[in-house]
Enzyme design. Structure first.
Site, PDB file in Angstrom:
ATOM      1  N   CYS A  98       0.797  -1.230   0.000  1.00  0.00           N
ATOM      2  CA  CYS A  98       0.000   0.000   0.000  1.00  0.00           C
ATOM      3  C   CYS A  98       0.830   1.280   0.000  1.00  0.00           C
ATOM      4  CB  CYS A  98      -0.981  -0.037   1.158  1.00  0.00           C
ATOM      5  SG  CYS A  98      -2.431   0.954   0.832  1.00  0.00           S
ATOM      6  N   HIS A 210      -3.425  -5.581   2.258  1.00  0.00           N
ATOM      7  CA  HIS A 210      -3.019  -5.868   3.638  1.00  0.00           C
ATOM      8  C   HIS A 210      -3.627  -7.226   3.945  1.00  0.00           C
ATOM      9  CE1 HIS A 210      -1.973  -1.628   4.217  1.00  0.00           C
ATOM     10  NE2 HIS A 210      -3.128  -1.313   3.682  1.00  0.00           N
TER      11      HIS A 210
HETATM   12  N1  GLN Z   1      -1.813   6.828   2.322  1.00  0.00           N
HETATM   13  C1  GLN Z   1      -2.040   5.934   1.281  1.00  0.00           C
HETATM   14  C2  GLN Z   1      -3.422   5.955   0.688  1.00  0.00           C
HETATM   15  O1  GLN Z   1      -4.394   6.306   1.346  1.00  0.00           O
HETATM   16  C3  GLN Z   1      -1.680   4.541   1.730  1.00  0.00           C
HETATM   17  C4  GLN Z   1      -2.680   3.887   2.625  1.00  0.00           C
HETATM   18  C5  GLN Z   1      -2.200   2.586   3.142  1.00  0.00           C
HETATM   19  O2  GLN Z   1      -1.004   2.346   3.251  1.00  0.00           O
HETATM   20  N2  GLN Z   1      -3.119   1.718   3.524  1.00  0.00           N
HETATM   21  O3  GLN Z   1      -3.571   5.603  -0.465  1.00  0.00           O
END
Ligand code: GLN
Length: 262
Positions: A98, A210
């Site tokens: 992510c 995740h």
């Molecule tokens: N900040 C990033 C987004 O919202 C990554 C989010 C995350 O790592 N789950 O796309």
């Protein structure tokens, strides 16, 4: 023969562990220990030296909020950036979830504030469409299409397994020439439009999934361990099988809940 051991580098654990991706580190660690393979976890926070990064055999990067990503990118410059780039280019395996893949691409445009320049290692860009836009949240299931990962998993398990995860991102990723990691079956994936999930480059797995990803898909953890050992010791590795029946029961329960068969 030399005794084998693995060093797992965990990128910015205090800034980039917002979404439970620590589970990926624990999963890799336990699967090494269950096989009596000595393993060391090296936290690579801001105070870590470039040499520490250079010594790792496998890299794990988790998710973060936009603000933390900006702080990380200020640190991930110069020698650290060069080493990370060299390692990935030369085949050090890694799983980047992510927020961390967003930093490996050309840039990430956060919901608010300036564009964050990435390492430009993976050919994609990521953009947050703004605070009013819906986040991509929910269970995600995808089929691995990236080669040779897809073939390796098939050889390992006799079937091409589906990957189950959970996504939670505002940013949308648009791939350039880099191979997608897979094809979305349920969920949003990279952007909710083109059907792609993640990216795959050398031995680096970039994903929005995740879960944490590895405990839900333990064969991915074994693939990473195997590649890390092969890369380090330049010999082919056959990992001993572990009893993953509970993980597979959990996967079945998820597939049922999502009306899917694997
Ligand atoms: N900040 C990033 C987004 O919202 C990554 C989010 C995350 O790592 N789950 O796309």
């Amino acid at each position: 023969m030399e005794t084998m051991e693995l060093k797992i580098g965990w990128l910015y654990p205090t800034l980039m562990s917002t979404y439970g991706d620590r589970g990926n580190v624990i999963c890799l660690q336990r699967r090494c220990q269950w096989r009596n393979l000595p393993v060391t976890i090296i936290p690579l926070d801001q105070q870590a030296s470039p040499t520490q990064l250079k010594e790792v055999d496998l890299i794990v990067g988790g998710g973060a909020q936009d603000r933390q990503q900006e702080i990380v990118m200020r640190d991930l410059k110069g020698a650290k950036a060069d080493i990370l780039r060299d390692k990935i280019e030369s085949g050090t395996p890694g799983v980047f979830t992510c927020g961390s893949p967003q930093l490996l691409g050309h840039y990430y445009e956060p919901a608010l504030g300036q564009r964050i320049e990435g390492l430009g290692l993976l050919d994609f860009v990521s953009k947050h469409p703004g605070i009013e836009a819906k986040r991509c949240i929910g269970n995600v299931v995808f089929e691995v299409t990236a080669s040779p990962l897809a073939e390796d998993l098939k050889t390992m398990l006799g079937i091409a397994p589906l990957i189950i995860g959970f996504e939670n991102h505002g940013g949308r990723t648009y791939l350039g020439k880099v191979a997608p990691l897979g094809k979305v079956i349920k969920g949003y994936g990279n952007n909710g439009e083109d059907g792609y999930e993640g990216a795959f480059y050398h031995h680096a797995i970039a994903t929005y999934s995740h879960g944490p990803l590895l405990p839900k898909n333990p064969f991915m953890a074994d693939w990473l361990i195997q590649k890390a050992l092969e890369q380090k010791y330049q010999t082919s590795i056959n990992l001993t099988k572990l009893d993953d029946s509970l993980a597979f029961q959990a996967r079945e329960a998820m597939f049922k809940r999502l009306d899917l068969n694997n």
